[in-house]
Scaffold this motif. Structure first.
Motif, PDB file in Angstrom:
ATOM      1  N   TYR A  45      67.285  10.190  81.487  1.00 37.12           N
ATOM      2  CA  TYR A  45      66.874  10.649  82.567  1.00 37.12           C
ATOM      3  C   TYR A  45      68.253  10.579  83.512  1.00 37.12           C
ATOM      4  O   TYR A  45      68.992   9.724  83.383  1.00 37.12           O
ATOM      5  N   SER A  46      68.459  11.813  84.173  1.00 43.72           N
ATOM      6  CA  SER A  46      69.615  11.941  84.944  1.00 43.72           C
ATOM      7  C   SER A  46      69.790  11.371  86.195  1.00 43.72           C
ATOM      8  O   SER A  46      70.890  11.191  87.016  1.00 43.72           O
ATOM      9  N   GLY A  47      68.504  11.053  86.701  1.00 41.70           N
ATOM     10  CA  GLY A  47      68.450  10.259  88.052  1.00 41.70           C
ATOM     11  C   GLY A  47      67.932  11.225  89.283  1.00 41.70           C
ATOM     12  O   GLY A  47      67.749  10.365  90.443  1.00 41.70           O
ATOM     13  N   TYR A  48      67.471  12.384  88.803  1.00 49.49           N
ATOM     14  CA  TYR A  48      67.094  13.159  90.178  1.00 49.49           C
ATOM     15  C   TYR A  48      66.101  13.955  89.617  1.00 49.49           C
ATOM     16  O   TYR A  48      65.818  14.412  88.464  1.00 49.49           O
ATOM     17  N   VAL A  49      64.847  14.430  90.824  1.00 48.17           N
ATOM     18  CA  VAL A  49      63.946  15.232  90.446  1.00 48.17           C
ATOM     19  C   VAL A  49      64.340  16.496  91.106  1.00 48.17           C
ATOM     20  O   VAL A  49      64.869  16.600  92.374  1.00 48.17           O
ATOM     21  N   ASN A  50      64.220  17.798  90.559  1.00 51.61           N
ATOM     22  CA  ASN A  50      64.429  18.921  91.078  1.00 51.61           C
ATOM     23  C   ASN A  50      63.211  19.675  91.484  1.00 51.61           C
ATOM     24  O   ASN A  50      62.435  20.145  90.565  1.00 51.61           O
ATOM     25  N   TYR A  51      63.110  20.282  92.770  1.00 52.74           N
ATOM     26  CA  TYR A  51      62.100  20.960  93.290  1.00 52.74           C
ATOM     27  C   TYR A  51      62.527  22.258  93.192  1.00 52.74           C
ATOM     28  O   TYR A  51      63.289  22.434  93.882  1.00 52.74           O
ATOM     29  N   ASN A  52      61.603  23.375  92.731  1.00 49.87           N
ATOM     30  CA  ASN A  52      62.461  24.718  92.477  1.00 49.87           C
ATOM     31  C   ASN A  52      61.330  25.841  92.830  1.00 49.87           C
ATOM     32  O   ASN A  52      60.145  25.604  92.366  1.00 49.87           O
ATOM     33  N   GLY A  53      61.831  26.741  93.147  1.00 57.09           N
ATOM     34  CA  GLY A  53      60.764  28.144  93.111  1.00 57.09           C
ATOM     35  C   GLY A  53      61.586  29.186  93.824  1.00 57.09           C
ATOM     36  O   GLY A  53      62.583  29.376  93.804  1.00 57.09           O
ATOM     37  N   LEU A  54      60.661  30.251  94.349  1.00 58.86           N
ATOM     38  CA  LEU A  54      61.180  31.582  94.768  1.00 58.86           C
ATOM     39  C   LEU A  54      60.645  31.746  96.043  1.00 58.86           C
ATOM     40  O   LEU A  54      59.387  31.419  96.486  1.00 58.86           O
ATOM     41  N   VAL A  55      61.475  32.080  97.219  1.00 54.69           N
ATOM     42  CA  VAL A  55      60.939  32.421  98.257  1.00 54.69           C
ATOM     43  C   VAL A  55      61.639  33.717  98.902  1.00 54.69           C
ATOM     44  O   VAL A  55      62.702  34.260  98.489  1.00 54.69           O
ATOM     45  N   PRO A  56      60.933  34.648  99.931  1.00 54.52           N
ATOM     46  CA  PRO A  56      61.719  35.511 100.513  1.00 54.52           C
ATOM     47  C   PRO A  56      63.007  35.575 101.008  1.00 54.52           C
ATOM     48  O   PRO A  56      63.154  34.109 101.708  1.00 54.52           O
ATOM     49  N   ALA A  57      64.122  36.141 100.966  1.00 55.32           N
ATOM     50  CA  ALA A  57      65.386  35.965 101.315  1.00 55.32           C
ATOM     51  C   ALA A  57      65.419  35.974 103.030  1.00 55.32           C
ATOM     52  O   ALA A  57      65.988  36.903 103.209  1.00 55.32           O
ATOM     53  N   LEU A  58      64.983  35.173 103.622  1.00 55.42           N
ATOM     54  CA  LEU A  58      64.754  35.197 105.149  1.00 55.42           C
ATOM     55  C   LEU A  58      66.300  34.868 105.751  1.00 55.42           C
ATOM     56  O   LEU A  58      66.944  33.924 105.279  1.00 55.42           O
ATOM     57  N   PRO A  59      66.675  35.470 106.765  1.00 57.91           N
ATOM     58  CA  PRO A  59      67.892  35.442 107.350  1.00 57.91           C
ATOM     59  C   PRO A  59      68.143  33.899 107.879  1.00 57.91           C
ATOM     60  O   PRO A  59      69.354  33.387 108.324  1.00 57.91           O
ATOM     61  N   GLU A  60      66.963  33.261 108.502  1.00 57.81           N
ATOM     62  CA  GLU A  60      67.010  31.894 109.023  1.00 57.81           C
ATOM     63  C   GLU A  60      67.381  30.921 107.827  1.00 57.81           C
ATOM     64  O   GLU A  60      67.736  29.819 108.203  1.00 57.81           O
ATOM     65  N   ILE A  61      67.410  31.301 106.669  1.00 60.87           N
ATOM     66  CA  ILE A  61      67.594  30.323 105.512  1.00 60.87           C
ATOM     67  C   ILE A  61      69.153  30.698 105.173  1.00 60.87           C
ATOM     68  O   ILE A  61      69.918  29.589 105.066  1.00 60.87           O
ATOM     69  N   GLY A  62      69.454  31.553 104.987  1.00 60.41           N
ATOM     70  CA  GLY A  62      70.818  32.169 104.502  1.00 60.41           C
ATOM     71  C   GLY A  62      71.162  33.315 104.429  1.00 60.41           C
ATOM     72  O   GLY A  62      70.301  34.264 104.146  1.00 60.41           O
ATOM     73  N   PRO A  63      72.523  33.693 104.354  1.00 56.92           N
ATOM     74  CA  PRO A  63      72.754  35.131 103.855  1.00 56.92           C
ATOM     75  C   PRO A  63      72.233  35.631 102.748  1.00 56.92           C
ATOM     76  O   PRO A  63      72.276  34.969 101.630  1.00 56.92           O
ATOM     77  N   PRO A  64      71.845  36.945 102.425  1.00 57.18           N
ATOM     78  CA  PRO A  64      70.964  37.382 101.369  1.00 57.18           C
ATOM     79  C   PRO A  64      71.968  37.438 100.194  1.00 57.18           C
ATOM     80  O   PRO A  64      71.584  37.915  99.104  1.00 57.18           O
ATOM     81  N   ASP A  65      73.193  37.588 100.083  1.00 58.20           N
ATOM     82  CA  ASP A  65      74.215  37.819  99.052  1.00 58.20           C
ATOM     83  C   ASP A  65      74.970  36.545  98.846  1.00 58.20           C
ATOM     84  O   ASP A  65      76.204  36.535  98.145  1.00 58.20           O
ATOM     85  N   GLN A  66      74.816  35.374  99.115  1.00 55.11           N
ATOM     86  CA  GLN A  66      75.351  34.338  99.162  1.00 55.11           C
ATOM     87  C   GLN A  66      74.581  32.968  98.418  1.00 55.11           C
ATOM     88  O   GLN A  66      73.343  32.926  98.454  1.00 55.11           O
ATOM     89  N   TRP A  67      75.215  32.105  97.599  1.00 55.89           N
ATOM     90  CA  TRP A  67      74.763  30.994  96.987  1.00 55.89           C
ATOM     91  C   TRP A  67      74.924  29.972  98.080  1.00 55.89           C
ATOM     92  O   TRP A  67      76.328  29.573  98.356  1.00 55.89           O
ATOM     93  N   SER A  68      74.162  29.516  98.750  1.00 56.83           N
ATOM     94  CA  SER A  68      74.317  28.705  99.653  1.00 56.83           C
ATOM     95  C   SER A  68      73.971  27.275  99.585  1.00 56.83           C
ATOM     96  O   SER A  68      72.570  26.950  98.921  1.00 56.83           O
ATOM     97  N   GLN A  69      74.590  26.178  99.737  1.00 56.79           N
ATOM     98  CA  GLN A  69      74.255  24.799  99.362  1.00 56.79           C
ATOM     99  C   GLN A  69      74.286  23.887 100.550  1.00 56.79           C
ATOM    100  O   GLN A  69      75.358  23.817 101.233  1.00 56.79           O
TER     101      GLN A  69
END
Length: 385
Positions: free
Chosen positions: A173-197
């Protein structure tokens, strides 16, 4: 010559296509009756894309991939930009764009390209035997399938790995849980052509663009393994972990479809170097189960598929010799990737808080050159340099 591939995932289907390219008759055995991809999406870095290009899938992969032109890190709580930069220098250096791709779309494409009629679903392999140059897969329904070689591409819980190694392997076990999925590329989340962290307190939230104006998202939470959870309260659970994070993270949590969000405890397996037993060889997660922290799990499987076909197609001392040459090329490369991902995991997820804090400070001083250099280090070293 007939090849049996155990596992119809991304590793198995690409291995099967590579084997067909060199003239093998290939049948895939898949234990489940319906293939359902695990995880929402996959990062196919340039080395993985080149492998798929080699298999004749370049245009189809490009059509599924998101336009990831830039990368940015943000302070988890203030939303302040820590560093933001173009990925164009990476593409110029390695000669191929990376593509984040929805896993379900990719899996369907790979299965259709190989041929659905050559994939036998509901075919659970319970044991393997070899005799007189023939390898036989014994199935749960009592039937048998024989061929000239067998490739175990049956994932992190591989039964073929147990056969090759003579017993089970322990997952770490690496020590963390990953929650993942797909959502619409909403501008309030981030730029549509960028990997944002967004990073803070040893946790991470990330969005990457995939085709169809969508983001692939994941949220990493450092918690013990084995905790119970309830899908109906998933959004509230995420608010509990990330309630004081920046507005884009709150917008992401509001946008997720809780019925289609995955929760995965992240494990890896200590690297090992015995990949073959006679005419049986391992490939993909069966041979090198890794954490996703450098995005090389799927790419390494695609590299395996190419190297396997090269060795079987060019070596003239027999199947067993070719499989050993394949393993000798791939095991050291993938062991390095597994350990590199583990090291990145520890830094990102606060195993040593002082080290993680130092990384945050490095991000604030970075112009992206060092980050691109790290990504390139993961990319080089495979079949295509």
């Amino acid at each position: 010559m007939k090849a049996i591939v155990v596992g119809a995932g991304m590793a198995g289907t690409t291995a099967a296509m590579g084997l067909e390219r060199i003239g093998y008759d290939v049948e895939i055995l898949e234990r489940v009756r319906e293939v359902r991809p695990v995880g929402a999406a996959i990062s196919i870095w340039s080395n993985g894309v080149k492998c798929l290009n080699y298999l004749g899938l370049g245009d189809k992969v490009a059509a599924l991939g998101g336009d990831m032109a830039s990368m940015a890190y943000y302070d988890a709580f203030t939303g302040e930009t820590m560093t933001q930069f173009s990925l164009a220098p990476l593409v110029d250096d390695v000669g191929q764009k990376p593509y984040p791709v929805a896993r379900g779309d990719l899996q369907v494409m790979l299965m259709e390209e190989f041929g659905l009629d050559k994939i036998r679903l509901g075919a659970e392999v319970t044991s393997v035997s070899q005799e007189n140059g023939t390898v036989t897969a014994h199935l749960a329904d009592g039937s048998e399938v024989s061929g000239d070689l067998l490739i175990g591409a049956d994932g992190a819980h591989s039964r073929i790995r147990e056969y090759v190694l003579g017993g089970p392997t322990e997952r770490r076990y690496s020590g963390y849980v990953n929650y993942n999925g797909l959502v619409p590329a909403l501008p309030e989340i981030g730029p549509p052509d960028q990997w944002s962290q967004w990073v803070g307190n040893g946790m991470r939230v990330s969005v990457m663009p995939v085709a169809g104006d969508r983001f692939y998202f994941f949220l990493d939470v450092v918690i013990p393994t084995g905790l119970s959870w309830d899908r109906s309260t998933l959004r509230e659970e995420l608010r509990g972990y990330f309630g004081d994070w920046a507005p884009p993270v709150q917008a992401l949590i509001e946008a997720i479809d809780i019925e289609r969000t995955n929760r995965v405890e992240i494990h890896d397996i200590e690297p090992f170097f015995t990949w073959t037993k006679g005419r049986v060889a391992l490939l993909g997660d069966a041979g090198h189960s890794t954490t996703p922290d450098i995005g090389q799990g799927g790419c390494a499987a695609f590299e395996d598929a190419v190297e396997l076909s090269w060795q079987l197609g060019t070596s003239t001392l027999g199947v067993e010799d070719a499989l050993e040459r394949y393993a000798a090329r791939r095991a050291p490369r993938t062991a390095e990737l597994v350990l590199r991902a583990r090291g990145r995991c520890d830094v990102t997820h606060g195993k040593d808080p002082e080290v993680t804090q130092a990384w945050y400070e490095e991000l604030r001083r970075s112009d992206g050159t060092d980050i691109i250099g790290g990504i390139e280090k993961n990319i080089v070293g495979g079949p295509f340099g």
